[in-house]
Design an enzyme around this catalytic site. Structure first.
Site, short mmCIF file in Angstrom:
data_model
loop_
_atom_site.label_atom_id
_atom_site.label_comp_id
_atom_site.label_asym_id
_atom_site.label_seq_id
_atom_site.Cartn_x
_atom_site.Cartn_y
_atom_site.Cartn_z
N GLU A 1 -40.55 47.83 -36.82
CA GLU A 1 -41.89 47.36 -37.18
C GLU A 1 -42.11 47.47 -38.69
O GLU A 1 -41.59 48.40 -39.33
CB GLU A 1 -42.95 48.15 -36.40
CG GLU A 1 -42.93 49.65 -36.65
CD GLU A 1 -43.90 50.40 -35.74
OE1 GLU A 1 -44.77 51.09 -36.30
OE2 GLU A 1 -43.78 50.32 -34.51
N HIS B 1 -49.05 48.72 -33.32
CA HIS B 1 -49.03 50.17 -33.52
C HIS B 1 -50.44 50.70 -33.80
O HIS B 1 -50.69 51.38 -34.79
CB HIS B 1 -48.08 50.56 -34.66
CG HIS B 1 -47.64 52.00 -34.58
ND1 HIS B 1 -46.48 52.45 -35.17
CD2 HIS B 1 -48.20 53.10 -34.01
CE1 HIS B 1 -46.35 53.75 -34.95
NE2 HIS B 1 -47.39 54.17 -34.25
N ARG C 1 -42.52 55.87 -29.73
CA ARG C 1 -41.92 55.37 -30.95
C ARG C 1 -41.00 54.22 -30.57
O ARG C 1 -40.38 54.22 -29.50
CB ARG C 1 -41.11 56.46 -31.66
CG ARG C 1 -41.95 57.52 -32.33
CD ARG C 1 -42.64 56.98 -33.57
NE ARG C 1 -43.34 58.02 -34.33
CZ ARG C 1 -44.64 58.24 -34.26
NH1 ARG C 1 -45.38 57.51 -33.44
NH2 ARG C 1 -45.21 59.18 -35.00
#
Length: 315
Positions: free
Chosen positions: A262, A280, A233
């Site tokens: 993000e 991601h 993360r």
């Protein structure tokens, strides 16, 4: 699920094929922009019974309370750290996730980032295409017999470790408790792990317990020939400290599939050739997406039928 079509609110971006599949099985409200600015009263009027989210977007107590008919929250993936589990328990709302379905894909992506960083694939590709063949043939490090440090040794960490053994890398890891059944060296602190690593790969859960666990001190311990890779993360790695360490030459480079804020990307990272960024997607492959969809539909089907949920979150 043809008999019962639950009212599902999806709060995360999904591939078109997944949206179509969910629309075939559910009364779908697709709101990929997330909870911010959502017309919650309208969702309540639609009788939303289930919400699809993920570990980053999550679902808060207030958002749960805004949906009186809510009975199920599904995390699309293994992570669920931003879902208020205490509120869900108090409100009688079940929470499920999809553990393990994309482990192999994430592990593959971590190795891809490690290799691409070590060999400088992105900047070398740009250089060759710009006609700089002769000017870009400097030696580059590799993975062979280098030291891998894994922050986290769950299913993903173990898959990364097994892949690294194919490069004859040594493997060490940092977790709160050692795993004596595993043949790797345990470090009690991330600082110690970083000092003993050439590649530091973050593969731990997110949440408050790991927030900014990797900071400037840890990056300095990794050293000027070390690389950091984050497939965990964004919150695990302090972005400001990373930028400062890269600009000061305190580490060799970084491969990031996740970021603190993000999809916003710090401009400083975009200007650094020794940084490799992906959006991601470490857990996204056709196989993983199909498995996540199947897991979601199984949980929804069980919920609608009043059966035990196949994948409730632990605890």
């Amino acid at each position: 699920m043809n008999e019962i079509r639950p009212s599902l609110l999806a709060l995360i971006p999904l591939q078109p094929a997944l949206v179509q599949a969910l629309g075939e099985h559910c009364e779908l409200s697709y709101e990929p922009q997330g909870p911010a600015g959502l017309d919650w009263p309208a969702m309540a009027r639609r009788g939303v019974r289930a919400v699809l989210t993920n570990g980053t977007t999550g679902l808060s107590r207030a958002q749960m309370q805004a949906l009186p008919g809510l009975g199920l929250v599904c995390a699309f993936g293994a992570g669920f750290e931003a879902i208020d589990l205490a509120a869900a328990r108090e409100l009688g709302i079940a929470v499920t996730h999809a553990p393990g379905v994309n482990n192999a894909t994430v592990a593959d992506h971590a190795l891809a980032l490690m290799l691409a960083l070590a060999r400088g694939l992105a900047p070398l590709d740009r250089a060759v295409k710009a006609g700089l063949w002769q000017h870009s043939r400097a030696e580059r490090p590799t993975l062979h017999r280098r030291r891998l440090g894994l922050l986290g040794m769950g299913n993903i960490g173990q898959q990364i470790a097994r892949r690294a053994l194919g490069f004859e890398m040594s493997v060490a890891y940092c977790t709160r408790q050692p795993r004596p059944e595993l043949p790797y060296q345990h470090h009690a602190s991330v600082l110690s792990l970083a000092a003993a690593s050439d590649y530091l790969v973050l593969a731990c859960p997110g949440g408050p317990a790991t927030r900014h666990l990797v900071n400037r001190e840890v990056l300095r311990a990794l050293g000027p020939t070390g690389f950091v890779v984050n497939v965990a993360r964004g919150s695990v790695l302090h972005s400001g400290d990373l930028i400062a360490a890269l600009q000061a030459g305190e580490i060799a480079g970084a491969g990031l599939d996740v970021l603190d804020d993000e999809p916003a990307v710090p401009a400083e990272l975009c200007r650094l050739d020794q940084v490799l960024l992906t959006p991601h997607i470490s857990g996204r492959s056709p196989e993983a997406q199909r498995a996540q969809l199947a897991c979601l539909l199984e949980n929804l089907q069980a919920f609608c039928a009043g059966r035990a949920l196949p994948n409730p979150v632990p605890g």
